[in-house]
Motif scaffolding. Structure first.
Motif, mmCIF file in Angstrom:
data_model
loop_
_atom_site.group_PDB
_atom_site.id
_atom_site.type_symbol
_atom_site.label_atom_id
_atom_site.label_comp_id
_atom_site.label_asym_id
_atom_site.label_seq_id
_atom_site.Cartn_x
_atom_site.Cartn_y
_atom_site.Cartn_z
ATOM 1 N N ALA A 1 -2.342 12.279 3.382
ATOM 2 C CA ALA A 1 -3.058 11.373 4.285
ATOM 3 C C ALA A 1 -3.484 12.086 5.568
ATOM 4 N N VAL A 2 -2.589 12.898 6.071
ATOM 5 C CA VAL A 2 -2.897 13.606 7.325
ATOM 6 C C VAL A 2 -4.095 14.526 7.129
ATOM 7 N N TRP B 1 0.821 -1.208 0.000
ATOM 8 C CA TRP B 1 0.000 0.000 0.000
ATOM 9 C C TRP B 1 0.859 1.264 0.000
ATOM 10 N N CYS B 2 0.331 2.315 -0.594
ATOM 11 C CA CYS B 2 1.057 3.581 -0.708
ATOM 12 C C CYS B 2 1.285 4.195 0.687
ATOM 13 N N PRO B 3 2.230 5.107 0.792
ATOM 14 C CA PRO B 3 2.407 5.819 2.059
ATOM 15 C C PRO B 3 1.106 6.515 2.481
ATOM 16 N N GLY B 4 0.703 6.286 3.705
ATOM 17 C CA GLY B 4 -0.477 6.959 4.234
ATOM 18 C C GLY B 4 -1.800 6.303 3.892
ATOM 19 N N CYS B 5 -1.765 5.201 3.189
ATOM 20 C CA CYS B 5 -3.002 4.514 2.802
ATOM 21 C C CYS B 5 -3.777 4.075 4.048
ATOM 22 N N MET C 1 -7.266 12.536 6.882
ATOM 23 C CA MET C 1 -7.719 12.028 8.188
ATOM 24 C C MET C 1 -8.310 13.140 9.035
ATOM 25 N N GLN D 1 -8.597 6.640 3.704
ATOM 26 C CA GLN D 1 -8.051 7.593 2.741
ATOM 27 C C GLN D 1 -7.195 6.942 1.663
ATOM 28 N N GLY E 1 -3.898 0.262 5.619
ATOM 29 C CA GLY E 1 -2.955 -0.235 6.618
ATOM 30 C C GLY E 1 -3.482 -0.020 8.028
ATOM 31 N N ILE E 2 -4.177 1.097 8.223
ATOM 32 C CA ILE E 2 -4.744 1.372 9.554
ATOM 33 C C ILE E 2 -5.857 0.370 9.854
ATOM 34 N N THR F 1 -10.686 5.899 9.581
ATOM 35 C CA THR F 1 -9.325 5.549 9.981
ATOM 36 C C THR F 1 -8.801 6.491 11.065
#
Lengths: 86, 269, 382
Positions: free
Chosen positions: B213-214, B16-20, B217, B199, B23-24, B172
C-alpha cells in the motif's frame, strides 16, 4: 480513556499551551498496513511485534495529521484535551 | 463531532484488506461531511456491490446497499423522493463504468443532484482480482493471465463528456485535497463525479508487482500532478488531479419541480 | 350523481386506476405494447404533483421505483416481455428488501423480441420465477376494463399490505382493446396506505422486525430514523448477516407472509360452476372468449362453467381443487403452452381430466377455437 486495546500518548506541547494533543491508536481496528509509519514525517510511529501501529517517539510529533487522515482503518485519532478536563 | 461518531462502530474493524485505499476514502469523506456541518440525517448514501459498496454499512447515514452497477438508478428514485437531502453514491470502477456504465453516463447527462465517488482501484477486488474497464492495457489480472488487451476508460473524460457539471480526480495519498474536493462536490448543485485513485495492494498491486500500500501511494504521489502544472508539460505521462469541471447547468429535480408548478391542477387535455 | 363513463384502452384504464390508488412516482422505458401507460403517466403525474421519469433502460426504471418507494412514494413501472426480463434482478431486490411497488407487464409474444404487437400469456411462469432464489410473489390479471381498474388498485393495496412487489400481468389485447369503464367514485374502492412505524425519533427502530401479525411498519427512508437497506440476507436492523438462523427466519418470513395468506390474496370469479360437468379455467383476455362459450352453451342447456383466475400467484390451488372436484373435464384456456394448465394439474385430484386450449401464434383465441377443442375432448370431432 479505557477503550481496550488502545494506546494513548501525549505529543510534545508548547509549555505555554493549556491544551494537550494526544495520539490515540485503536489497536483492535489497526490492520498494520504501515501507511502511518512510512509517511510520518517525524518517524513518531512504528509497527510493534504484533504488526500494530504504536507510538514510539511522541515528542517528535508536530500534529500534522497525516496519519489520522490517511489511516484506512480509522484507527488513529489526534485528540485535543483542554487543561482541566479529563 | 468526532470522526467515530459517524461510524457504526459495532461493524469495525471493517472488511477491507490492510492498506486498502477505500478506508482512506471513508476516513476523508467523514471529515468532508463534518467540515460542511451536515447532520447524519441530511445524507443518504446509496451503493452498489463490491468492496467500495461496503462503505454504506459502516457509515451512520441513511444507507442503501443495492445491486451491482445500479446504485445511481436507485439513487435517482431516492433523490426524486427526497430532493432536499444530499445523495452520495460511492462506487467502484467496475461498478460505475462496466456493469453500471449506462446508469453512470445517463445520471451525468441528466445532471441530477448527487455525488458519485468512484474509488478506482483498477480491479474487481471482491471477486478476487479480475480486470476492470480501468485496469489498463498490458496489466495483469486473474482473468488476464497473459496481460490485459482491453483499453482503459478515462473516468474524468467520460464524466465530462457525459455532462457531469462537477468532475474531479484525486488520490488516497492526497487526502487533504480529497477532503476539499469532496466538500465542493457534495454542495455542488448537479451531478458531481470524484474519481479517487485508490490502491488495492492485495490484487492489483500484487498481480502487477506494484508493491504494498505504501509503495502504491508513493506512486500516486509521484505519478500525479495538479491540473495544468509545468511538470505535466515536461512529462505527459503524469496523471492530472484537481477539479476539471465546475459549472452551473439546469438540475434535474429542480427542472421537474418547475414542470409540476406549471401544470399542477390542470385537467386532462 | 351519475358516474363518469369513459371509453378507453386497457393501458389507459391501468393509469387511471393507478392514479386513483395514489401513485405518485413512475419510472419507465418505452416498449410495445405498454408504451401508452408510460405516455399517459408522463402527462398525468405532474398534474397531481407526482413524478415521472423516463430512465435509460428497463433495469434503471425498476431500480428507480424501488428507491422512490423507500422514501414513501407509491411507485410503479410498466413494461412488456423483454423489459420484464431486464427488471427481474431488481424485482428480487424488492422482494428481499420488502419494498412495495407495482410492475405492469402487458404481455406480448416471446421469447426474445418475439411478436411485439401480438398477444401472448407466455410470461406467467416468469412472473412467478423470473428472479433468482426461493421467493413468493403476488401476480394478478384481468379480462375486462372494469377489472383492470379494480385489480390495479388492488395491486397497490397488496403491495403496501405485504411490503412486496406486485406484478400486474395484462396482455396486448387487454392493453389495446377499447371498452367502457365506469369510473369508480373516490372512496368507492378502499385504499390501503402504507403502515408507518409509531417508533419515535431517537428510539431504536427495527425496519425488519415483523409485528405479531407479520406486518412490518415502515419508516420513510431519509426521514427521522437512520437504517440500512440491503439485498443481502439481513437482520432486523437491515444489516447483512451470515447467521444461518437469521437467514432461515428471513426466508421463511418472505415466503410465508404471502403463501400463508393465499385465501385473502387470491381472487377468482365463478360462472355457472355449481352444476358444471365441464369447467373452463381461464384468465386475462382469453377469459372473454371462454365466458362467451359458457354463456352460449348454457343457453342450450349444456352444463359448462368458467373459473376465471384474477390472481395467478400465489396460485389458489385449494380453491381450484374444490371448485373442480365434480367436473368431468377441465379445459384451461390460455395463450401459452400450458403454464397455468400445469398448475391446475398439480392442484386437482385427477390430472388426467385436465386439457389445454391454447394459441401460441400471436393471434387471439376465439370462442370457435374453444368450442372445437371441447368437441375433441368429448370425442365428437370438429
Amino acid at each position: 480513556m479505557t477503550i481496550s486495546g488502545e494506546s494513548l500518548k501525549a505529543t510534545s506541547q508548547k509549555k505555554s499551551s493549556k491544551n494537550k494533543i494526544f495520539i490515540e491508536i485503536r489497536r483492535d481496528w489497526c490492520k498494520g498496513c504501515g501507511i502511518c509509519v512510512a509517511f510520518c514525517p517525524k518517524k513518531v510511529l512504528e509497527l510493534d511485534e504484533h504488526e500494530k501501529s504504536s507510538i514510539s517517539n511522541p515528542e517528535a510529533c508536530t500534529q500534522c495529521g497525516f496519519c489520522e487522515l490517511h489511516c484506512p482503518d480509522m484507527a488513529i485519532e489526534l485528540i485535543l484535551i483542554q487543561e482541566g478536563t479529563k | 463531532m468526532a470522526v467515530r461518531d459517524y461510524i457504526r462502530e459495532r461493524f469495525m474493524p471493517h472488511i477491507w484488506c490492510p492498506g486498502c485505499g477505500h478506508g482512506i476514502v471513508m476516513n476523508t469523506l467523514i471529515r468532508a461531511v463534518e467540515n460542511l456541518g451536515l447532520r447524519k440525517n441530511d445524507i443518504i448514501m446509496v451503493s452498489g456491490i463490491g468492496c467500495s459498496a461496503r462503505i454504506t454499512g459502516y457509515l451512520d447515514f441513511h444507507t442503501l446497499h443495492t445491486l451491482h452497477g445500479r446504485a445511481l438508478a436507485f439513487a435517482t428514485g431516492v433523490k426524486l423522493g427526497r430532493p432536499d437531502l444530499h445523495i452520495i453514491v460511492p462506487m467502484g470502477d467496475g461498478d460505475a463504468t462496466a456493469i453500471g456504465g449506462n446508469h453512470f453516463i445517463h445520471a451525468a447527462r441528466r445532471n441530477i443532484d448527487m455525488t458519485a465517488i468512484i474509488m478506482n482501484n483498477r480491479i474487481y477486488g471482491m471477486t478476487g482480482g479480475q480486470y476492470s474497464p480501468l485496469s489498463g492495457y498490458g496489466r495483469m489480472a486473474t482473468t488476464a493471465p497473459y496481460g490485459n488487451i482491453d483499453q482503459a476508460f478515462d473516468i474524468v473524460e467520460l464524466a465530462w463528456s457525459a455532462g457531469a457539471t462537477f468532475v474531479a480526480r484525486t488520490t488516497t495519498y492526497h487526502a487533504h485535497d480529497m477532503v476539499t474536493i469532496l466538500e465542493k462536490a457534495i454542495v455542488h448543485k448537479g451531478f458531481s463525479v470524484v474519481e479517487v485513485l485508490s490502491q488495492c495492494p492485495t490484487y492489483y498491486g500484487r498481480k502487477n508487482k506494484l508493491g504494498d500500500a505504501v509503495e502504491m501511494m508513493k506512486s500516486y504521489q509521484k505519478g500525479t500532478t495538479p491540473i495544468g502544472s509545468n511538470a505535466k508539460k515536461q512529462n505527459p505521462d503524469l496523471v492530472e488531479r484537481g477539479i476539471f469541471v465546475q459549472e452551473e447547468k439546469p438540475e434535474y429535480c429542480t427542472e421537474y419541480e418547475k414542470i409540476i408548478q406549471k401544470v399542477k391542477g390542470e385537467k386532462q387535455r | 350523481m351519475t358516474k363518469q363513463i369513459l371509453f378507453l384502452q386497457g393501458n389507459d384504464v391501468c393509469v387511471e386506476a393507478a392514479i386513483y390508488a395514489g401513485v405518485n412516482f413512475f419510472a419507465g422505458y418505452p416498449i410495445t405494447p405498454a408504451t401508452e401507460i408510460v405516455e399517459r403517466l408522463a402527462e398525468q403525474l405532474p398534474r397531481k404533483g407526482g413524478k415521472f421519469i423516463q430512465m435509460e433502460d428497463e433495469i434503471a426504471s425498476m431500480c428507480a421505483i424501488i428507491g422512490a418507494s423507500l422514501t414513501g412514494m407509491k411507485s410503479m413501472t410498466a413494461t412488456s416481455g423483454p423489459g420484464f426480463s431486464l427488471k427481474q434482478e431488481a424485482i428480487g431486490y424488492a422482494v428481499m428488501a420488502e419494498i412495495p411497488c407495482v410492475i405492469v407487464n402487458v404481455q406480448r409474444g416471446g421469447p426474445s423480441t418475439g411478436m411485439p404487437t401480438c398477444v401472448s400469456q407466455g410470461d406467467v411462469m416468469q412472473a412467478r420465477w423470473g428472479t433468482h432464489g426461493d421467493h413468493a410473489i403476488i401476480t394478478m390479471t384481468a379480462s375486462n376494463h372494469q377489472d383492470v381498474f379494480a385489480t390495479t388498485v388492488e395491486a397497490f393495496n397488496l403491495a403496501e399490505t405485504y411490503r412486496t412487489p406486485v406484478i400486474l400481468l395484462f396482455d396486448e389485447v387487454i392493453g389495446h382493446m377499447r371498452e367502457r369503464l365506469i369510473m369508480p367514485e373516490p372512496g368507492e374502492i378502499p385504499l390501503i396506505e402504507r403502515l408507518r412505524t409509531s417508533v419515535k425519533e431517537g428510539t431504536d427502530y427495527h425496519p425488519y422486525l415483523p409485528r405479531d401479525d407479520g406486518r412490518l411498519p415502515m419508516s420513510d427512508f431519509g426521514g427521522v430514523h437512520r437504517f440500512n437497506v440491503t439485498g443481502l440476507v439481513h437482520d432486523m436492523w437491515g444489516f447483512p448477516s451470515n447467521n444461518p438462523n437469521i437467514a432461515h427466519g428471513l426466508m421463511r418470513h418472505l415466503v410465508d407472509k404471502i403463501e400463508n395468506h393465499v385465501s385473502e390474496i387470491a381472487k377468482v370469479k365463478e360462472y355457472y360452476l355449481d352444476d358444471a360437468d365441464g369447467i373452463l379455467i381461464s384468465y386475462g383476455s382469453p377469459a372473454r372468449s371462454a365466458r362467451h362459450v359458457v354463456e352460449n352453451r348454457r343457453k342450450r342447456g349444456i352444463r359448462l362453467g368458467l373459473l376465471e383466475l384474477q390472481t395467478l400467484w400465489p396460485f389458489p390451488a385449494e380453491k381450484v381443487r374444490d371448485l373442480c372436484s365434480k367436473a368431468k373435464y377441465i379445459l384451461v384456456v390460455e395463450l401459452n403452452m400450458g403454464q397455468i394448465m400445469q398448475e391446475v394439474k398439480k392442484a386437482v385430484e385427477d390430472p388426467g381430466k385436465v386439457f389445454l386450449a391454447n394459441k401460441i401464434d400471436g393471434t387471439f383465441i376465439s370462442p370457435t377455437d374453444i368450442r372445437n377443442i371441447i368437441r375433441l375432448i368429448q370425442g365428437k370431432g370438429v
